[in-house]
Design a protein around this motif. Structure first.
Motif, PDB file in Angstrom:
ATOM      1  N   LEU A  25      -4.969  -8.744   9.097  1.00  0.00           N
ATOM      2  CA  LEU A  25      -5.718  -8.042   8.064  1.00  0.00           C
ATOM      3  C   LEU A  25      -6.304  -6.735   8.589  1.00  0.00           C
ATOM      4  O   LEU A  25      -6.357  -5.740   7.867  1.00  0.00           O
ATOM      5  CB  LEU A  25      -6.831  -8.949   7.531  1.00  0.00           C
ATOM      6  N   LEU A  26      -6.714  -6.709   9.841  1.00  0.00           N
ATOM      7  CA  LEU A  26      -7.246  -5.476  10.423  1.00  0.00           C
ATOM      8  C   LEU A  26      -6.167  -4.393  10.511  1.00  0.00           C
ATOM      9  O   LEU A  26      -6.448  -3.214  10.249  1.00  0.00           O
ATOM     10  CB  LEU A  26      -7.837  -5.766  11.801  1.00  0.00           C
ATOM     11  N   ARG A  27      -4.948  -4.773  10.833  1.00  0.00           N
ATOM     12  CA  ARG A  27      -3.855  -3.789  10.856  1.00  0.00           C
ATOM     13  C   ARG A  27      -3.557  -3.248   9.462  1.00  0.00           C
ATOM     14  O   ARG A  27      -3.215  -2.072   9.305  1.00  0.00           O
ATOM     15  CB  ARG A  27      -2.592  -4.406  11.442  1.00  0.00           C
ATOM     16  N   VAL A  28      -3.668  -4.085   8.445  1.00  0.00           N
ATOM     17  CA  VAL A  28      -3.460  -3.627   7.072  1.00  0.00           C
ATOM     18  C   VAL A  28      -4.518  -2.598   6.693  1.00  0.00           C
ATOM     19  O   VAL A  28      -4.214  -1.569   6.079  1.00  0.00           O
ATOM     20  CB  VAL A  28      -3.468  -4.827   6.097  1.00  0.00           C
ATOM     21  N   ILE A  29      -5.757  -2.841   7.092  1.00  0.00           N
ATOM     22  CA  ILE A  29      -6.831  -1.891   6.788  1.00  0.00           C
ATOM     23  C   ILE A  29      -6.606  -0.571   7.525  1.00  0.00           C
ATOM     24  O   ILE A  29      -6.761   0.509   6.947  1.00  0.00           O
ATOM     25  CB  ILE A  29      -8.193  -2.512   7.148  1.00  0.00           C
ATOM     26  N   ILE A  30      -6.206  -0.637   8.788  1.00  0.00           N
ATOM     27  CA  ILE A  30      -5.917   0.587   9.545  1.00  0.00           C
ATOM     28  C   ILE A  30      -4.721   1.317   8.923  1.00  0.00           C
ATOM     29  O   ILE A  30      -4.701   2.545   8.838  1.00  0.00           O
ATOM     30  CB  ILE A  30      -5.685   0.258  11.026  1.00  0.00           C
ATOM     31  N   GLY A  31      -3.730   0.559   8.459  1.00  0.00           N
ATOM     32  CA  GLY A  31      -2.564   1.169   7.811  1.00  0.00           C
ATOM     33  C   GLY A  31      -2.922   1.907   6.534  1.00  0.00           C
ATOM     34  O   GLY A  31      -2.415   3.004   6.276  1.00  0.00           O
ATOM     35  N   THR A  32      -3.815   1.338   5.725  1.00  0.00           N
ATOM     36  CA  THR A  32      -4.225   2.053   4.515  1.00  0.00           C
ATOM     37  C   THR A  32      -5.020   3.310   4.852  1.00  0.00           C
ATOM     38  O   THR A  32      -4.896   4.324   4.162  1.00  0.00           O
ATOM     39  CB  THR A  32      -5.060   1.140   3.596  1.00  0.00           C
ATOM     40  N   SER A  33      -5.804   3.245   5.920  1.00  0.00           N
ATOM     41  CA  SER A  33      -6.546   4.435   6.341  1.00  0.00           C
ATOM     42  C   SER A  33      -5.595   5.531   6.829  1.00  0.00           C
ATOM     43  O   SER A  33      -5.776   6.711   6.497  1.00  0.00           O
ATOM     44  CB  SER A  33      -7.539   4.053   7.433  1.00  0.00           C
ATOM     45  N   VAL A  34      -4.599   5.157   7.606  1.00  0.00           N
ATOM     46  CA  VAL A  34      -3.609   6.138   8.082  1.00  0.00           C
ATOM     47  C   VAL A  34      -2.817   6.714   6.913  1.00  0.00           C
ATOM     48  O   VAL A  34      -2.501   7.907   6.884  1.00  0.00           O
ATOM     49  CB  VAL A  34      -2.688   5.493   9.136  1.00  0.00           C
ATOM     50  N   LEU A  35      -2.526   5.869   5.918  1.00  0.00           N
ATOM     51  CA  LEU A  35      -1.794   6.350   4.738  1.00  0.00           C
ATOM     52  C   LEU A  35      -2.607   7.379   3.958  1.00  0.00           C
ATOM     53  O   LEU A  35      -2.056   8.380   3.489  1.00  0.00           O
ATOM     54  CB  LEU A  35      -1.423   5.169   3.844  1.00  0.00           C
ATOM     55  N   THR A  36      -3.910   7.175   3.841  1.00  0.00           N
ATOM     56  CA  THR A  36      -4.726   8.172   3.145  1.00  0.00           C
ATOM     57  C   THR A  36      -4.777   9.482   3.923  1.00  0.00           C
ATOM     58  O   THR A  36      -4.759  10.559   3.317  1.00  0.00           O
ATOM     59  CB  THR A  36      -6.150   7.662   2.899  1.00  0.00           C
ATOM     60  N   HIS A  37      -4.802   9.399   5.261  1.00  0.00           N
ATOM     61  CA  HIS A  37      -4.763  10.632   6.060  1.00  0.00           C
ATOM     62  C   HIS A  37      -3.428  11.362   5.876  1.00  0.00           C
ATOM     63  O   HIS A  37      -3.394  12.595   5.817  1.00  0.00           O
ATOM     64  CB  HIS A  37      -4.980  10.329   7.533  1.00  0.00           C
ATOM     65  N   ALA A  38      -2.343  10.609   5.785  1.00  0.00           N
ATOM     66  CA  ALA A  38      -1.029  11.226   5.582  1.00  0.00           C
ATOM     67  C   ALA A  38      -0.959  11.916   4.223  1.00  0.00           C
ATOM     68  O   ALA A  38      -0.409  13.020   4.103  1.00  0.00           O
ATOM     69  CB  ALA A  38       0.065  10.176   5.707  1.00  0.00           C
ATOM     70  N   VAL A  39      -1.500  11.280   3.210  1.00  0.00           N
ATOM     71  CA  VAL A  39      -1.487  11.892   1.875  1.00  0.00           C
ATOM     72  C   VAL A  39      -2.352  13.148   1.847  1.00  0.00           C
ATOM     73  O   VAL A  39      -1.979  14.158   1.225  1.00  0.00           O
ATOM     74  CB  VAL A  39      -1.943  10.861   0.821  1.00  0.00           C
ATOM     75  N   ASN A  40      -3.498  13.118   2.539  1.00  0.00           N
ATOM     76  CA  ASN A  40      -4.335  14.323   2.601  1.00  0.00           C
ATOM     77  C   ASN A  40      -3.612  15.467   3.295  1.00  0.00           C
ATOM     78  O   ASN A  40      -3.688  16.618   2.866  1.00  0.00           O
ATOM     79  CB  ASN A  40      -5.642  14.014   3.325  1.00  0.00           C
ATOM     80  N   LEU A  41      -2.913  15.162   4.363  1.00  0.00           N
ATOM     81  CA  LEU A  41      -2.142  16.186   5.068  1.00  0.00           C
ATOM     82  C   LEU A  41      -1.018  16.725   4.190  1.00  0.00           C
ATOM     83  O   LEU A  41      -0.746  17.935   4.174  1.00  0.00           O
ATOM     84  CB  LEU A  41      -1.578  15.599   6.361  1.00  0.00           C
TER      85      LEU A  41
END
Length: 114
Positions: A25-41
């Protein structure tokens, strides 16, 4: 420069998808955070990386930078921070209740059916 930013956003999306598809579950949360950074970029690179003055109407300003992508990214950063904080609290609470962060064990799937 925009091509490099788009390639970097693609790499971040690939890493985020890999993390989201894991069992922890912690990896899923980190993955969603990385995905939001990718979308912002990606939003920033779609808005165009150009130089110019501030967008104030005047006779001396010939080129200005569009503030809309920056405003969208600022809003997305605030929303993603709130959602990440909520996910972390939810994960901590589920770990305290269930004693695991494995998503398959949270669903109640036996080991032989995985």
């Amino acid at each position: 420069m925009e091509i490099i930013m788009i390639i970097l956003a693609g790499i971040l999306v690939a890493a985020a998808v890999y993390l989201i598809l894991s069992r922890s579950l912690l990896r899923v949360i980190i993955g969603t955070s990385v995905l939001t950074h990718a979308v912002n970029l990606l939003l920033l690179s779609m808005g165009g990386l150009k130089t110019g003055a501030i967008p104030i109407y005047g006779e001396t300003v010939k080129r200005y930078v569009d503030p809309i992508p920056q405003a969208l990214i600022l809003t997305a950063i605030v929303i993603s921070f709130a959602i990440t904080a909520f996910f972390l609290v939810l994960a901590f609470r589920s770990y305290k209740e269930l004693g695991t962060d494995n998503l398959a064990e949270m669903r109640g799937v036996p080991d032989d059916e995985q």
